[in-house]
Write an enzyme that holds these catalytic residues in place. Sequence first.
Site, PDB file in Angstrom:
ATOM      1  N   GLN A 193       0.843  -1.193   0.000  1.00 24.34           N
ATOM      2  CA  GLN A 193       0.000   0.000   0.000  1.00 24.34           C
ATOM      3  C   GLN A 193       0.872   1.235   0.000  1.00 24.34           C
ATOM      4  OE1 GLN A 193      -3.448  -0.518   3.024  1.00 24.34           O
ATOM      5  NE2 GLN A 193      -1.817  -1.850   3.709  1.00 24.34           N
ATOM      6  N   HIS A 227      -1.521   1.258  -4.424  1.00 29.10           N
ATOM      7  CA  HIS A 227      -1.938   2.653  -4.226  1.00 29.10           C
ATOM      8  C   HIS A 227      -1.078   3.639  -5.014  1.00 29.10           C
ATOM      9  CE1 HIS A 227      -4.079   1.640  -0.159  1.00 29.10           C
ATOM     10  NE2 HIS A 227      -4.748   1.236  -1.209  1.00 29.10           N
ATOM     11  N   LEU A 274       2.969  -3.472  15.618  1.00 30.66           N
ATOM     12  CA  LEU A 274       3.316  -3.120  16.994  1.00 30.66           C
ATOM     13  C   LEU A 274       2.204  -3.566  17.932  1.00 30.66           C
ATOM     14  CD1 LEU A 274       4.689   0.514  16.510  1.00 30.66           C
ATOM     15  CD2 LEU A 274       6.012  -1.595  16.828  1.00 30.66           C
TER      16      LEU A 274
END
Length: 245
Positions: free
Chosen positions: A93, A111, A205
Amino acid sequence: MFDNIVILTGAGISAESGIPVFRSETGLWEQERVEDVATYDGFVRDKKKVHDFYNKMRLSLADKQPNAAHLALTRLQKEWPKTHAGKVSIVTQNIDNLHEKALSEQVIHMHGELMSILCEKCHASYAFAGESSVDTVCENCNSRGHMRPDIVWFGEMPYFMDEIEQLLSKCSLFMSIGTSGVVYPAAGFSQYARSQGATCIEFNLEQSAVVSNFDWGLYGKASETVPAFVDHLLKTGEALKEPKS
Ligand code: NAD
Ligand code: ZN
């Protein structure tokens, strides 16, 4: 045993290379409204502003280097087919060029790309490294004033969707790295891959918005979790379940 592998990457894989993620407090994105710089309406309202925004981002890539996560994916792409009947496809992306700088091959930029420019008149897109403006002349049709950043904005159709669907339907391992799972259709890839029988693993994360589509996740910095995962996969053919401490 896995054969084909599809890897979806998002802004989080490039964060440790110094490119801010979408929803951080320090990024270029936070100085502008998404409606102004990442929609077609915003471009029509103020073309100069939008050209300048992407020029700044394009120029800022010059000193950015891939990190250990990008490099591990290149290693996987090169080494996996030597011992397994399958290939490794990278769908990103990201609009940065860090997978290319890491020498990964055939990266699918769903994208669009900062290092490319698109002509609204003849629909040609081509590699572009400079600064664009409302006066830029198309290298393909020679007309002036029709160039736009080659970026898929909100409300526009991502590139290569048919190709990506094909890849997802034929993969047995799907890895999603550093993506928040809120921007569709990419956020739906894990659900589709899983419905086709793939093992799906996320690297982030923290748990993403679509965590329930994954078999499990490895949580921590991509520069640590991804190389450890790739190492284990190449050595054993199996997917690591716990991040190494
Ligand atoms: P996002 O910014 O919405 O989410 C980034 C995700 O990465 C978060 O879930 C975060 O927890 C995780 N993350 C942050 N640092 C990480 C690290 N070191 N290791 C692992 N994970 C980490 O990004 P998105 O999901 O890719 O969607 C944002 C949209 O904005 C995309 O469509 C993309 O085109 C665009 N964008 C691209 C770039 C780029 O090209 N590098 C940068 C910002 C935004
Ligand atoms: Zn043109």
